[in-house]
Design an enzyme around this catalytic site. Sequence first.
Site, short mmCIF file in Angstrom:
data_model
loop_
_atom_site.label_atom_id
_atom_site.label_comp_id
_atom_site.label_asym_id
_atom_site.label_seq_id
_atom_site.Cartn_x
_atom_site.Cartn_y
_atom_site.Cartn_z
N TYR A 71 15.49 12.58 4.69
CA TYR A 71 16.24 11.46 5.25
C TYR A 71 15.78 11.21 6.69
O TYR A 71 15.61 12.15 7.45
CB TYR A 71 17.75 11.76 5.25
CG TYR A 71 18.50 10.76 4.40
CD1 TYR A 71 18.57 9.43 4.79
CD2 TYR A 71 19.10 11.13 3.21
CE1 TYR A 71 19.22 8.49 4.00
CE2 TYR A 71 19.75 10.20 2.41
CZ TYR A 71 19.80 8.88 2.81
OH TYR A 71 20.43 7.96 2.03
N GLU A 73 16.76 8.08 8.82
CA GLU A 73 17.26 6.79 9.35
C GLU A 73 16.85 6.64 10.80
O GLU A 73 16.99 7.59 11.59
CB GLU A 73 18.78 6.73 9.23
CG GLU A 73 19.21 6.08 7.92
CD GLU A 73 20.72 6.05 7.76
OE1 GLU A 73 21.44 6.12 8.77
OE2 GLU A 73 21.17 5.96 6.61
N ASP A 217 4.80 -15.51 4.20
CA ASP A 217 4.98 -14.45 3.21
C ASP A 217 3.64 -14.29 2.49
O ASP A 217 3.26 -15.12 1.66
CB ASP A 217 6.09 -14.87 2.23
CG ASP A 217 6.28 -13.86 1.10
OD1 ASP A 217 5.43 -12.96 0.94
OD2 ASP A 217 7.27 -13.99 0.36
N THR A 243 4.22 -7.64 0.56
CA THR A 243 4.32 -6.44 -0.27
C THR A 243 3.06 -5.62 -0.05
O THR A 243 2.07 -6.11 0.51
CB THR A 243 4.43 -6.79 -1.77
OG1 THR A 243 3.29 -7.58 -2.13
CG2 THR A 243 5.69 -7.56 -2.08
N LYS A 246 0.27 -5.46 -4.36
CA LYS A 246 -0.46 -6.48 -5.13
C LYS A 246 -1.95 -6.37 -4.77
O LYS A 246 -2.55 -5.35 -5.06
CB LYS A 246 0.15 -7.84 -4.86
CG LYS A 246 1.62 -7.87 -5.33
CD LYS A 246 2.29 -9.19 -5.09
CE LYS A 246 3.67 -9.10 -5.71
NZ LYS A 246 4.71 -9.72 -5.02
N ARG A 252 4.26 0.66 -4.35
CA ARG A 252 5.28 -0.39 -4.44
C ARG A 252 6.09 -0.39 -3.15
O ARG A 252 6.74 0.60 -2.82
CB ARG A 252 6.18 -0.09 -5.63
CG ARG A 252 7.09 -1.20 -6.03
CD ARG A 252 7.38 -1.12 -7.50
NE ARG A 252 6.22 -1.59 -8.24
CZ ARG A 252 5.97 -2.87 -8.50
NH1 ARG A 252 6.82 -3.80 -8.13
NH2 ARG A 252 4.89 -3.22 -9.16
C1 LIG Z 1 5.38 -14.40 -2.46
C2 LIG Z 1 6.26 -13.24 -2.81
N1 LIG Z 1 7.18 -12.83 -1.93
C3 LIG Z 1 8.01 -11.81 -2.18
C4 LIG Z 1 7.95 -11.13 -3.37
C5 LIG Z 1 8.97 -10.06 -3.65
O1 LIG Z 1 8.44 -8.82 -3.75
P1 LIG Z 1 9.28 -7.65 -4.49
O2 LIG Z 1 9.11 -7.89 -5.95
O3 LIG Z 1 8.58 -6.41 -4.00
O4 LIG Z 1 10.69 -7.75 -4.04
C6 LIG Z 1 6.98 -11.49 -4.33
C7 LIG Z 1 6.90 -10.75 -5.60
O5 LIG Z 1 6.60 -11.21 -6.63
C8 LIG Z 1 6.12 -12.58 -4.04
O6 LIG Z 1 5.23 -13.01 -4.93
#
Ligand SMILES: Cc1ncc(COP(=O)(O)O)c(C=O)c1O
Length: 431
Positions: A71, A73, A217, A243, A246, A252
Amino acid sequence: MLSHKHINSKNSLGSPIATSSNNLSIVDPEIQRIIAHETHREQTTINLIASENYTHPAVLEATGSVLTNKYAEGYPGKRYYAGCESVDKAEQLAIDRCKQLFGAEHANVQPHAGSQANMAAYFALLNPGDTIMGMSLSEGGHLTHGHPVNFSGKFYKVVQYKVDPITEQINYDEVQRLAEQHKPKLIIAGASAYSRHIDFARFAAIAKSVGAFFMADIAHIAGLIAANLHQNPVPYADIVTSTTHKTLRGPRGAFMLSTQPLADSVDRAIMPGSQGGPFMHTIAAKAVAFKLALEPEFTTYQQQVVDNARAMAQTMQELGYRLVAGGTDNHLFMVDLRSKNITGLQAQIALEKAGITVSRSCIPFDPAKPWITSGIRLGTPAITTRGMGTHEAREIAYLIDEVVKKHDNNRQLLAVRQEVENKCALFPIYE
Ligand SMILES: Cc1ncc(COP(=O)(O)O)c(C=O)c1O
């Protein structure tokens, strides 16, 4: 190392167990068999799910390490728990490598997933009820960019931009018009199903012109950005979320980047704002993935991902398929199946029977329901990781065409499956 037998004779509570390669088969053979089955499935099928990849064994090792026990935090050097000497070092390495990889002033590597990173970004910049503007899910955006069933659509007022109905690409003039009309506090760029370059600089200029924050994003294209194969939003965006699993090929998880003035708001939006204890095993695995992404081989890999996507897309076009937005600049593309008299759902099911895993996908302004869809999304990060090149990418396009044409003939689908298995055997994922 304690064996199971040893533990039982010493300790009827069955604790604690040191790591051993056969612990799982002894403690929980059911789960062990499920994992073995999944390993076999991954080895023997062609994975074209654009958001998936096969991570490095070193990443798997860190993910399965004793750091899961800890842990922590807080942040390195400022924890609410004792005993954080090792995890502090792991997190600092992850932060430093992540900043180096993307050229960012500040990185937070604690978000558990992409959705949590986006939630924290909104918490850092907005109050409930503020207006956000993002791309609609049905045109390629993500649930967390303002969909009504998601927290983002419930906590905030939402304006959604679509793609141009003719080009099926983002129409920046239309984004500008909507921004001027609705004056959002935050504009979000980034997508889950968009095959063309995104002009983050242009988005930032639009946001600036209406006094909005700008967030990128990059969940899907982070690997391409790390390899300089796509414009990097870091110089333009207030916050970047991503993320790690990918194109980036890590564990993950997720991370956030920001300018230095927003660093405190970002960190506080994660902890205490929206998360508790960080997943230290995953953070260590992110550090490993960032290290691998800094190697020159990673750029070679990403270039091959893009080359493979282009080769597969071009072959699909030669075979008479219409591609959304006319093709691809990145790791994925969408195929419009309407002229082939098959839905996205039917194609996904038939392809799975033939050993080819894809995700069905809405096409822009899709007349079919989201559960059914008129298209499929094809991506090349996973096949490229297992060593496949443009020759195999083209061959796979032919196999997809065969499946689409013979989707209601189980015998023919099984014949394709045999071909798929033969091909996969030449490109093992984990030796
Ligand atoms: C553009 C985009 N943002 C955010 C996410 C969310 O990721 P997670 O599935 O890890 O919550 C995804 C996942 O598919 C995504 O394609």
